[in-house]
Design an enzyme around this catalytic site. Structure first.
Site, short mmCIF file in Angstrom:
data_model
loop_
_atom_site.label_atom_id
_atom_site.label_comp_id
_atom_site.label_asym_id
_atom_site.label_seq_id
_atom_site.Cartn_x
_atom_site.Cartn_y
_atom_site.Cartn_z
N SER A 141 0.87 -1.17 0.00
CA SER A 141 0.00 0.00 0.00
C SER A 141 0.90 1.23 0.00
O SER A 141 2.11 1.11 0.30
CB SER A 141 -0.85 -0.02 1.28
OG SER A 141 -1.45 1.23 1.53
N TYR A 154 -1.12 -0.82 10.29
CA TYR A 154 -1.25 -1.13 8.86
C TYR A 154 0.08 -0.81 8.17
O TYR A 154 0.56 -1.58 7.34
CB TYR A 154 -2.40 -0.30 8.28
CG TYR A 154 -2.80 -0.64 6.85
CD1 TYR A 154 -3.28 -1.91 6.53
CD2 TYR A 154 -2.75 0.32 5.85
CE1 TYR A 154 -3.67 -2.21 5.24
CE2 TYR A 154 -3.14 0.03 4.55
CZ TYR A 154 -3.61 -1.24 4.25
OH TYR A 154 -3.99 -1.53 2.97
#
Ligand SMILES: NC(=O)c1ccc[n+]([C@@H]2O[C@H](COP(=O)([O-])OP(=O)(O)OC[C@H]3O[C@@H](n4cnc5c(N)ncnc54)[C@H](O)[C@@H]3O)[C@@H](O)[C@H]2O)c1
Length: 259
Positions: A141, A154
């Protein structure tokens, strides 16, 4: 056909970017195992591929369970007779909080984003090597490249995905196994709904989902979120022979957000 005679796996293949990838790869000649927790949706994707004349099957299970994350590789190899590619795409959005954080959340984030991908890769490597090579793709990401203000956990996990891929790329390049990473920015999938509306994200209170998605995309030079197909196109390139000298790369598909 850019994926002719290539047999492989897409995890989290029932929705969003994984779904778009599975359908696109099959349209380019690949046979695809569509792996997902959601059996009905995975079957729908496999049926869509078959209805268009392609080859696919659905495999339902929880990637947080090591036996499933390992076993799906052997099941695919058994059904197709070989294994050419693995897109370990599944991930967990994690929580946004830091203060008061229960470290069990750390384990969850690492489990689905990193551990599950590693478990499948462990089983895929020898099968690919025996077949003369292969291509693996992990999903990180923008949060694995720049610090995420939304979820430190994350970021930790997605950073780990890139570290794993780079290491595997060096180690297994000699076996003709390429390992790359796709790093999507904000992409319009059900996970985005989760990402922007987590109850522990303070700025979300009182705003509706579309407004939250608009706010999340507003800082992007393209002025919008990615469509799942725009990420799937990049996954197709990285998994195909067109990327034959791309190994250990982390390709940002973020509309310029991190530029
Ligand atoms: N959507 C975004 O904005 C965005 C941005 C960057 C990276 N990502 C990454 O993309 C991947 C998710 O893709 P998406 O946005 O296309 O998601 P999505 O919400 O469209 O689909 C996620 C799929 O994963 C499946 N899944 C969830 N937990 C599972 C488990 N334990 N076992 C098996 N399957 C499971 C779900 O059933 C669902 O079908 C993740 O790795 C995520 O971190 C998403």
């Amino acid at each position: 056909m850019r994926m002719a005679d290539r047999f492989g796996i897409v995890t989290a293949g029932a929705s969003g970017m994984g779904r778009a990838g599975a359908i696109r790869f099959a349209a380019e000649g690949a046979a695809v195992a569509v792996v997902d927790l959601d059996e009905a949706k995975a079957k729908e994707v496999a049926d869509t591929i078959k209805a268009a004349g392609g080859q696919a099957f659905a495999l339902a299970g929880n990637l947080m369970e090591e036996d499933f994350a390992r076993g799906l590789v052997h099941e695919t190899h058994k059904r197709f007779g070989r294994l050419d590619f693995l897109w370990a795409h599944a991930g967990h959005p994690s929580v946004s909080r830091v203060e008061g954080l229960d470290l069990k959340e750390f384990d969850v984030a690492m489990n689905l984003n990193v551990r599950a991908a590693l478990a499948s890769a462990i089983e895929a490597i020898p099968l690919m090597r025996d077949g003369g090579g292969g291509s693996m793709l992990f999903t990180s990401s923008t949060s694995g490249v720049i610090g995420s203000p939304f979820s430190p956990l994350y970021s930790v996990a997605k950073w780990g995905v890139i570290g794993l891929a780079r290491s595997l790329a060096k180690r297994y390049g000699p076996d003709n196994i390429r390992v790359n990473v796709v790093c999507p920015g904000t992409t319009d999938t059900p996970m985005l709904d989760t990402l922007v509306s987590r109850p522990d994200e303070t700025e979300t209170h009182g705003k509706d989902l579309n407004e939250l998605k608009r706010i999340r995309s507003s800082g992007n030079p393209m002025g919008r979120a990615a469509r799942p197909e725009e990420v799937a196109n990049v996954a197709l390139f990285l998994l195909s022979h067109e990327a034959s000298y791309v190994n250990g790369a982390s390709l940002l598909v973020d509309g310029g957000k991190t530029a």
